[in-house]
Enzyme design. Structure first.
Site, PDB file in Angstrom:
ATOM      1  CE  LYS A  47      -2.034  -1.068   3.874  1.00  0.00           C
ATOM      2  NZ  LYS A  47      -1.364  -2.346   4.178  1.00  0.00           N
ATOM      3  NE  ARG A 126      -3.889  -1.298  10.283  1.00  0.00           N
ATOM      4  CZ  ARG A 126      -2.877  -0.720   9.659  1.00  0.00           C
ATOM      5  NH1 ARG A 126      -2.926   0.539   9.331  1.00  0.00           N
ATOM      6  NH2 ARG A 126      -1.818  -1.431   9.365  1.00  0.00           N
ATOM      7  NE  ARG A 165       7.869  -2.463   5.728  1.00  0.00           N
ATOM      8  CZ  ARG A 165       6.576  -2.413   5.956  1.00  0.00           C
ATOM      9  NH1 ARG A 165       5.791  -1.755   5.116  1.00  0.00           N
ATOM     10  NH2 ARG A 165       6.053  -3.022   6.979  1.00  0.00           N
ATOM     11  NE  ARG A 198       6.897  -0.545   9.561  1.00  0.00           N
ATOM     12  CZ  ARG A 198       5.728  -0.463   8.938  1.00  0.00           C
ATOM     13  NH1 ARG A 198       5.619   0.263   7.832  1.00  0.00           N
ATOM     14  NH2 ARG A 198       4.676  -1.091   9.398  1.00  0.00           N
ATOM     15  NE  ARG A 209       2.608  -5.015  10.743  1.00  0.00           N
ATOM     16  CZ  ARG A 209       3.601  -4.843   9.890  1.00  0.00           C
ATOM     17  NH1 ARG A 209       4.760  -5.420  10.089  1.00  0.00           N
ATOM     18  NH2 ARG A 209       3.433  -4.095   8.830  1.00  0.00           N
TER      19      ARG A 209
HETATM   20  P1  AP5 Z   1       4.871  -1.547   1.599  1.00  0.00           P
HETATM   21  O1  AP5 Z   1       4.514  -0.672   0.452  1.00  0.00           O
HETATM   22  O2  AP5 Z   1       5.667  -0.949   2.713  1.00  0.00           O
HETATM   23  O3  AP5 Z   1       3.573  -2.298   2.167  1.00  0.00           O
HETATM   24  P2  AP5 Z   1       2.360  -1.767   3.044  1.00  0.00           P
HETATM   25  O4  AP5 Z   1       1.144  -2.448   2.539  1.00  0.00           O
HETATM   26  O5  AP5 Z   1       2.358  -0.276   3.081  1.00  0.00           O
HETATM   27  O6  AP5 Z   1       2.778  -2.382   4.414  1.00  0.00           O
HETATM   28  P3  AP5 Z   1       2.760  -1.786   5.879  1.00  0.00           P
HETATM   29  O7  AP5 Z   1       3.433  -2.822   6.738  1.00  0.00           O
HETATM   30  O8  AP5 Z   1       3.337  -0.394   5.945  1.00  0.00           O
HETATM   31  O9  AP5 Z   1       1.307  -1.743   6.171  1.00  0.00           O
HETATM   32  P4  AP5 Z   1       0.734  -1.797   7.536  1.00  0.00           P
HETATM   33  O10 AP5 Z   1      -0.673  -1.590   7.148  1.00  0.00           O
HETATM   34  O11 AP5 Z   1       1.009  -2.966   8.380  1.00  0.00           O
HETATM   35  O12 AP5 Z   1       1.543  -0.669   8.323  1.00  0.00           O
HETATM   36  P5  AP5 Z   1       1.164   0.762   8.817  1.00  0.00           P
HETATM   37  O13 AP5 Z   1       2.369   1.582   8.730  1.00  0.00           O
HETATM   38  O14 AP5 Z   1      -0.081   1.251   8.172  1.00  0.00           O
HETATM   39  O15 AP5 Z   1       5.642  -2.809   0.983  1.00  0.00           O
HETATM   40  C1  AP5 Z   1       6.194  -3.822   1.805  1.00  0.00           C
HETATM   41  C2  AP5 Z   1       7.566  -4.264   1.230  1.00  0.00           C
HETATM   42  O16 AP5 Z   1       7.343  -4.898  -0.036  1.00  0.00           O
HETATM   43  C3  AP5 Z   1       8.535  -3.111   0.945  1.00  0.00           C
HETATM   44  O17 AP5 Z   1       9.830  -3.519   1.245  1.00  0.00           O
HETATM   45  C4  AP5 Z   1       8.390  -2.841  -0.557  1.00  0.00           C
HETATM   46  O18 AP5 Z   1       9.575  -2.306  -1.127  1.00  0.00           O
HETATM   47  C5  AP5 Z   1       8.074  -4.226  -1.068  1.00  0.00           C
HETATM   48  N1  AP5 Z   1       7.197  -4.206  -2.235  1.00  0.00           N
HETATM   49  C6  AP5 Z   1       6.138  -3.388  -2.439  1.00  0.00           C
HETATM   50  N2  AP5 Z   1       5.548  -3.655  -3.615  1.00  0.00           N
HETATM   51  C7  AP5 Z   1       6.245  -4.684  -4.157  1.00  0.00           C
HETATM   52  C8  AP5 Z   1       6.139  -5.437  -5.352  1.00  0.00           C
HETATM   53  N3  AP5 Z   1       5.180  -5.176  -6.238  1.00  0.00           N
HETATM   54  N4  AP5 Z   1       7.021  -6.443  -5.585  1.00  0.00           N
HETATM   55  C9  AP5 Z   1       8.005  -6.713  -4.692  1.00  0.00           C
HETATM   56  N5  AP5 Z   1       8.176  -6.030  -3.547  1.00  0.00           N
HETATM   57  C10 AP5 Z   1       7.319  -5.039  -3.269  1.00  0.00           C
HETATM   58  O19 AP5 Z   1       0.782   0.482  10.341  1.00  0.00           O
HETATM   59  C11 AP5 Z   1       1.738   0.061  11.285  1.00  0.00           C
HETATM   60  C12 AP5 Z   1       1.099  -0.079  12.651  1.00  0.00           C
HETATM   61  O20 AP5 Z   1       0.558   1.181  13.072  1.00  0.00           O
HETATM   62  C13 AP5 Z   1      -0.107  -1.039  12.725  1.00  0.00           C
HETATM   63  O21 AP5 Z   1       0.316  -2.377  12.910  1.00  0.00           O
HETATM   64  C14 AP5 Z   1      -0.841  -0.476  13.952  1.00  0.00           C
HETATM   65  O22 AP5 Z   1      -0.209  -0.849  15.149  1.00  0.00           O
HETATM   66  C15 AP5 Z   1      -0.668   1.022  13.793  1.00  0.00           C
HETATM   67  N6  AP5 Z   1      -1.762   1.636  13.002  1.00  0.00           N
HETATM   68  C16 AP5 Z   1      -1.617   2.376  11.858  1.00  0.00           C
HETATM   69  N7  AP5 Z   1      -2.810   2.790  11.409  1.00  0.00           N
HETATM   70  C17 AP5 Z   1      -3.740   2.306  12.270  1.00  0.00           C
HETATM   71  C18 AP5 Z   1      -5.150   2.383  12.319  1.00  0.00           C
HETATM   72  N8  AP5 Z   1      -5.836   3.038  11.371  1.00  0.00           N
HETATM   73  N9  AP5 Z   1      -5.777   1.757  13.331  1.00  0.00           N
HETATM   74  C19 AP5 Z   1      -5.098   1.105  14.292  1.00  0.00           C
HETATM   75  N10 AP5 Z   1      -3.758   0.987  14.303  1.00  0.00           N
HETATM   76  C20 AP5 Z   1      -3.073   1.581  13.309  1.00  0.00           C
END
Ligand code: AP5
Length: 258
Positions: A47, A126, A165, A198, A209
């Site tokens: 994402k 979420r 990542r 991370r 997660r």
């Molecule tokens: P990446 O683009 O980083 O993936 P992502 O879907 O953004 O993954 P996240 O882990 O950031 O999502 P998340 O939802 O768990 O984390 P968030 O920060 O929102 O890609 C992943 C890897 O794959 C990278 O290395 C990239 O280079 C690679 N890649 C991408 N596309 C590719 C492709 N096509 N081919 C090959 N490789 C590829 O949340 C973190 C924490 O914050 C949560 O766990 C929670 O504790 C808290 N939080 C945040 N928002 C909320 C909310 N709304 N409610 C409650 N808690 C929340």
């Protein structure tokens, strides 16, 4: 304009966009039909990577709740509210931060959501409660979502993406050790910042997660399907291939709306 390179997203990352006291280095131009998108999908599906690419294409602001929590976590201890300190603990374990804390944080930044350049929400909403709060805010302000993009990928590929990542501690750009490596080892291509692994990308936190996603976030797929907003996208292939798949559907949507 390459918004993702030039824009420091200060209003979103630092907060208080609702009263206009913090401004971004680049303010996206006003648009007649701004894109207002939500990116759904399991942790690690890509994402954040797609949000960066879509921001460059569409000019809308990339609003990631995870980035806000990580930015807050880097502040001095005395500058963190008790709710933010508690949020850090949830995050480290891979659990969702409580809805009340998340909504308070988003509400403080509602100026970013209401901005006339549009938005790409990444990691929010979420839970069903968060989705209802966002819906109520948007209805009150008489603005509507363009679409909810749901990225789909098998779990083994998700775990591979998360394990490799690397994230820039400065501009938050995302890399992957094999799939999307930076040119300089451990250094961000965009801003020269340090890349780090991370804390919640440890295997035990990844499991938590993915469980939290299935339990709390996956029900949003049906929620947005019922509202006629869901746009499913297969997230296999390179980031550019996935972007092309997404843009193809969005172009059709825009043509239909014109
Ligand atoms: P990446 O683009 O980083 O993936 P992502 O879907 O953004 O993954 P996240 O882990 O950031 O999502 P998340 O939802 O768990 O984390 P968030 O920060 O929102 O890609 C992943 C890897 O794959 C990278 O290395 C990239 O280079 C690679 N890649 C991408 N596309 C590719 C492709 N096509 N081919 C090959 N490789 C590829 O949340 C973190 C924490 O914050 C949560 O766990 C929670 O504790 C808290 N939080 C945040 N928002 C909320 C909310 N709304 N409610 C409650 N808690 C929340």
């Amino acid at each position: 304009m390459d918004a993702s390179i030039e824009n420091d997203r200060a209003a979103w990352l630092e907060g208080s966009s609702a009263d206009g006291s913090v401004k971004c280095s680049v303010v996206p131009p006003e648009r007649k039909n701004p894109w207002r998108l939500i990116l759904l999908g399991a942790p690690g599906v890509g994402k954040g990577t797609q949000a960066e690419l879509l921001t460059e294409r569409l000019g809308a602001c990339h609003l990631s709740t995870g980035d806000v929590f990580r930015a807050a976590g880097k502040r001095r201890d005395c500058d963190q509210s008790p709710a933010m300190k508690a949020a850090m603990q949830y995050m480290r374990r891979g659990e969702l931060v409580p809805d009340s804390t998340v909504w308070e944080m988003v509400r403080e930044r509602s100026g970013c959501i209401l901005h006339c350049g549009g938005f790409i929400l990444d990691g929010f909403p979420r839970t069903l409660a968060q989705a209802e709060s966002l819906k109520a805010l948007m209805e009150k302000e008489k603005i509507s979502l363009s679409a909810v993009v749901n990225y789909e990928l098998p779990v083994d590929e998700i775990v591979r993406r998360l394990s490799g990542r690397r994230t820039c501690e400065n501009c938050k750009s995302v890399f992957h050790v094999t799939e999307r490596p930076s040119k300089g080892k451990g250094i961000c291509d965009r801003c020269g910042g340090r890349l780090y692994h991370r804390e919640d990308d440890r295997p035990e936190a990844i499991t938590v997660r993915l469980e939290a996603y299935e339990r709390s976030t996956a029900p949003l797929i049906q929620f947005y399907k019922n509202l006629g907003l869901l746009m499913p996208i297969v997230a296999k292939g390179s980031p550019d291939e996935i972007l092309a798949r997404t843009m193809e559907k969005m172009d059709k949507l825009a043509a239909g709306a014109a």
